[in-house]
Design a protein around this motif. Sequence first.
Motif, PDB file in Angstrom:
ATOM      1  N   PRO A   5      -3.027  17.803   7.467  1.00 31.22           N
ATOM      2  CA  PRO A   5      -4.470  17.920   7.175  1.00 31.22           C
ATOM      3  C   PRO A   5      -5.018  16.676   6.493  1.00 31.22           C
ATOM      4  N   LEU A   6      -6.254  16.367   6.830  1.00 35.50           N
ATOM      5  CA  LEU A   6      -6.954  15.279   6.177  1.00 35.50           C
ATOM      6  C   LEU A   6      -7.507  15.766   4.849  1.00 35.50           C
ATOM      7  N   LEU A   7      -7.523  14.878   3.863  1.00 39.76           N
ATOM      8  CA  LEU A   7      -8.208  15.179   2.608  1.00 39.76           C
ATOM      9  C   LEU A   7      -9.559  14.499   2.679  1.00 39.76           C
ATOM     10  N   VAL A  46       0.854  -1.199   0.000  1.00 36.46           N
ATOM     11  CA  VAL A  46       0.000   0.000   0.000  1.00 36.46           C
ATOM     12  C   VAL A  46       0.886   1.245   0.000  1.00 36.46           C
ATOM     13  N   ARG A  47       0.545   2.215  -0.853  1.00 30.62           N
ATOM     14  CA  ARG A  47       1.314   3.463  -0.896  1.00 30.62           C
ATOM     15  C   ARG A  47       0.418   4.644  -1.231  1.00 30.62           C
ATOM     16  N   ASN A  48       0.556   5.713  -0.459  1.00 33.48           N
ATOM     17  CA  ASN A  48      -0.133   6.977  -0.714  1.00 33.48           C
ATOM     18  C   ASN A  48      -1.648   6.784  -0.770  1.00 33.48           C
ATOM     19  N   VAL A  49      -2.218   6.448   0.377  1.00 30.05           N
ATOM     20  CA  VAL A  49      -3.658   6.287   0.529  1.00 30.05           C
ATOM     21  C   VAL A  49      -4.158   7.413   1.418  1.00 30.05           C
ATOM     22  N   LYS A  50      -5.033   8.242   0.892  1.00 33.12           N
ATOM     23  CA  LYS A  50      -5.466   9.438   1.631  1.00 33.12           C
ATOM     24  C   LYS A  50      -6.443   9.099   2.757  1.00 33.12           C
ATOM     25  N   PRO A  98      -8.070  18.453  12.660  1.00 32.45           N
ATOM     26  CA  PRO A  98      -8.876  18.547  13.870  1.00 32.45           C
ATOM     27  C   PRO A  98      -8.324  17.614  14.938  1.00 32.45           C
ATOM     28  N   PRO A  99      -8.649  17.843  16.183  1.00 36.38           N
ATOM     29  CA  PRO A  99      -8.238  16.891  17.213  1.00 36.38           C
ATOM     30  C   PRO A  99      -9.008  15.582  17.061  1.00 36.38           C
TER      31      PRO A  99
END
Length: 503
Positions: free
Chosen positions: A394-396, A318-322, A410-411
């Motif tokens: 940051p989350l996408l 697995v690589r680069n999973v948002k 966010p927390p």
Amino acid sequence: MNKLATILFLCLALTTAGFCHKPTGVWDAFAYGAKGDGKTMDTQAIQTAIDQCHASGGGRVYLHNGTFLSRTIYLKSNVTLFVEAGTTLLGSANVNDYPSTASKYPAYGGELVTEKMFIYAEDARNISIAGRGTIDGRGDDFNGPYLSPSFSGRPRILHFRNCENVQVRDITLRNSGSWVQFYQSCRNMVIDGITVDSRENKDIEKSRHADAKGRNTDGMDLVDCQIVRVSNCFINSGDDAICLKSLSPGESCRDITITNCIVSSNASGIKIGTETSGAVEDITVQNCTVFDTRVDAISVMTVDGARIERINISNISVRNVKGTAIFVRLGARNRTYRKNTKANTGFLKDVLIENVQGTRIGGYGCSITGIPGFPVENITLKQIRLRFDGSNKPLLSDDDTRKPVPIAPPPANPLVPEKIDAYPRGEMFGRLPAYGFYIRHGKNIVLDNLSLDYADEENRPAIVADDVDALEINQLKAKPSPNVPALVQLKNVRNSPNMPKSN
């Protein structure tokens, strides 16, 4: 005119009309009037070749040395549609060239229709699509909202229903208007060596629909299919890459192997579930790579009453999973896809996931969750090595509004909502209390030889478990956070003698 002369005359007449064929086993579309110039509609020539091949007992319909423009094509028993290397079968740009007609089998929403398809087969036996050529669905030419094909009016490339002895080999399927491949209630299938190139927003670093409207272009959907071998495929799709589903409470996806595949997706990579009414059982996924994927790399779920058991997943890179690397979920959305039916009571058990390595994984956290009173059971994760982004990145987001935007970190929410009837996806709970695995409402959960790491700052423990009966953690290697007192936090964990005492 004597009898022999009469026969010769009739054969000559039929040859002129394009209906007489030498018994070579190959029906050349050019012999039936196809132009192959990419401008002339060749549907009648191709369909006539298929019909004549079928009527003669079977063989190969041959497309070569050209671009064949066509409306909907109906594949029939004992026919191989062979698209030669360098050749393109090109879909019409007019959505009205893909009719929806009556069928004896229910569609996605339960209606007895075929919906819109480029290549369609129903009740066929011994059918194949092969060759090193390309089938182009012309998806960029269709407008429409991001909806299921039942409602969008955009055609799929392949749809086979209640077919047996099916092979799809070596072909490239590109630019679909909707789901690329949809196999429903089929048996004894081989899908080998194909390429799916149908991703309308290719840059994974942008939000999901930054450059174009989404078209729900699943790479491959296996719906209530049995005895299926998928191997050696490359799938780059705008929605889920490989997805197993069940739309009928009395049917099942069963006896399926997926091996040696490479996938990349604007949704999930290898997904078992979402639409889950009947059963999904005896599934093996191994030796696959998932990269540049927006939601989940590996997901196993039931939310519409399906029975899911005996799932074996191993040797996955697995690589680069948002979103997240591993997502296991039992919920109770209880949607029905057939008229006058009621959802079953679902359960999820006997899942083995082992030998998974991943890096550049989003900061949501992996999860294994049931709902109150309905735990996921007998879930084993073994030899798992994952490196996450960390809490400060940051989350996408990619929520059900289909309008993802980057959001500030966010927390973590210590009070994770149940979301019993929500659409299942790895980001559904937001940022979880654990950076590695959050486990809730489970029974007989084994984590064996896990190695968990993160790249940037992290403010969460590696593992959080809540309401788990019989949790076993062996040989855990996890990077600690300086801001939390323990690697593992337990709440209401029972019958786990090797675990520290729960709070």
